[in-house]
Motif scaffolding. Structure first.
Motif, mmCIF file in Angstrom:
data_model
loop_
_atom_site.group_PDB
_atom_site.id
_atom_site.type_symbol
_atom_site.label_atom_id
_atom_site.label_comp_id
_atom_site.label_asym_id
_atom_site.label_seq_id
_atom_site.Cartn_x
_atom_site.Cartn_y
_atom_site.Cartn_z
ATOM 1 N N GLN A 110 53.788 14.095 35.247
ATOM 2 C CA GLN A 110 51.904 15.083 35.641
ATOM 3 C C GLN A 110 52.010 14.132 37.092
ATOM 4 O O GLN A 110 51.613 14.275 38.379
ATOM 5 N N PHE A 111 52.276 12.907 37.082
ATOM 6 C CA PHE A 111 52.029 11.998 37.579
ATOM 7 C C PHE A 111 53.017 12.512 38.989
ATOM 8 O O PHE A 111 52.556 12.546 39.908
ATOM 9 N N ASN A 112 54.469 12.271 38.686
ATOM 10 C CA ASN A 112 55.387 12.739 39.752
ATOM 11 C C ASN A 112 54.417 14.030 40.160
ATOM 12 O O ASN A 112 55.037 14.365 41.719
ATOM 13 N N ASP A 113 54.588 15.494 39.067
ATOM 14 C CA ASP A 113 53.864 16.718 39.725
ATOM 15 C C ASP A 113 53.183 16.169 40.448
ATOM 16 O O ASP A 113 52.571 17.522 41.850
ATOM 17 N N GLU A 114 51.900 15.554 40.077
ATOM 18 C CA GLU A 114 50.577 15.171 41.172
ATOM 19 C C GLU A 114 51.144 15.049 42.951
ATOM 20 O O GLU A 114 50.540 15.640 43.890
ATOM 21 N N MET A 115 51.477 13.830 42.538
ATOM 22 C CA MET A 115 52.558 13.253 44.533
ATOM 23 C C MET A 115 53.225 14.099 45.562
ATOM 24 O O MET A 115 53.177 14.051 45.946
ATOM 25 N N ARG A 116 53.380 15.340 44.514
ATOM 26 C CA ARG A 116 54.989 16.135 44.644
ATOM 27 C C ARG A 116 53.427 17.350 45.648
ATOM 28 O O ARG A 116 54.338 17.530 46.486
ATOM 29 N N ALA A 117 53.105 17.949 44.406
ATOM 30 C CA ALA A 117 51.781 18.236 44.903
ATOM 31 C C ALA A 117 51.019 18.175 46.555
ATOM 32 O O ALA A 117 50.433 18.920 47.515
ATOM 33 N N ALA A 118 50.551 16.883 46.252
ATOM 34 C CA ALA A 118 49.936 16.015 47.080
ATOM 35 C C ALA A 118 50.516 15.947 48.272
ATOM 36 O O ALA A 118 50.268 16.758 49.692
ATOM 37 N N ILE A 119 52.006 15.978 48.335
ATOM 38 C CA ILE A 119 53.166 16.321 49.564
ATOM 39 C C ILE A 119 53.984 16.660 50.340
ATOM 40 O O ILE A 119 54.291 16.984 51.177
ATOM 41 N N ALA A 123 58.778 17.496 51.272
ATOM 42 C CA ALA A 123 58.485 15.526 51.950
ATOM 43 C C ALA A 123 58.787 15.137 50.100
ATOM 44 O O ALA A 123 58.972 13.890 50.897
ATOM 45 N N PHE A 124 58.420 15.087 49.536
ATOM 46 C CA PHE A 124 58.581 14.732 48.095
ATOM 47 C C PHE A 124 60.086 14.238 48.028
ATOM 48 O O PHE A 124 60.758 13.013 47.840
ATOM 49 N N ALA A 125 61.044 15.472 48.196
ATOM 50 C CA ALA A 125 62.459 14.666 47.871
ATOM 51 C C ALA A 125 63.238 13.919 49.022
ATOM 52 O O ALA A 125 63.819 12.995 48.942
ATOM 53 N N ALA A 126 62.267 14.880 49.955
ATOM 54 C CA ALA A 126 63.116 13.628 51.633
ATOM 55 C C ALA A 126 62.437 12.620 51.589
ATOM 56 O O ALA A 126 63.152 11.283 51.902
ATOM 57 N N THR A 127 61.458 12.068 51.115
ATOM 58 C CA THR A 127 60.720 10.711 50.785
ATOM 59 C C THR A 127 61.822 9.816 49.805
ATOM 60 O O THR A 127 61.795 8.708 50.402
#
Length: 144
Positions: A110-119, A123-127
């Motif tokens: 869930q935390f990863n999903d929320e960070m993915r949604a935030a950026i 961008a999540f994959a690139a980061t």
């Protein structure tokens, strides 16, 4: 100035992510995000030595020794003599350690999903890839 700002932003983001991840991990399984990393490493490499664990996590062996003691005391991992290295200690996950990983998985997902949604997904994959490249670069610099 921009270069200094990148370093500052990395430090700040790392702190914020660590605090938020620790809260979730502690709530779900009573472990910190650092301990979670150690449990994942032990699960992926049964019999890993403390020295190998330190290298895998990018930590000093003294920090790993303390963490391993806490994880053993909590009943999440066991220590045994290493079968091929005279002075080394091999680490293994206990059934309680496996259960802790199972309990924490939904919170981390869930935390990863929320960070993915935030950026954003791209961008999540690139980061993620950029940070992995930085890690490999620094590891190569230190090893070389």
């Amino acid at each position: 100035m921009t270069d200094q700002r990148l370093y500052f932003m990395l430090q700040r983001a790392a702190h914020q992510v660590r605090v938020a991840a620790d809260r979730r991990c502690l709530g779900a399984a009573g472990i910190t995000s650092a301990q979670l990393g150690a449990l994942f490493a032990v699960r992926e490499q049964p019999g890993i030595t403390q020295q190998e664990l330190a290298h895998t996590l990018g930590q000093r062996e003294s920090a790993i020794t303390s963490m391993v003691t806490r994880l053993v005391d909590a009943g999440l991992i066991t220590k045994r003599a290493h079968p091929r290295q005279y002075r080394a200690i091999a680490l293994d996950l206990t059934s309680s350690g496996k259960q802790a990983l199972d309990r924490v998985r939904p919170a981390i997902d869930q935390f990863n999903d929320e960070m993915r949604a935030a950026i954003g997904t791209e961008a999540f994959a690139a980061t993620t890839e950029a940070l992995a490249r930085l890690d490999r670069w620094f590891t190569g610099k230190i090893a070389g």
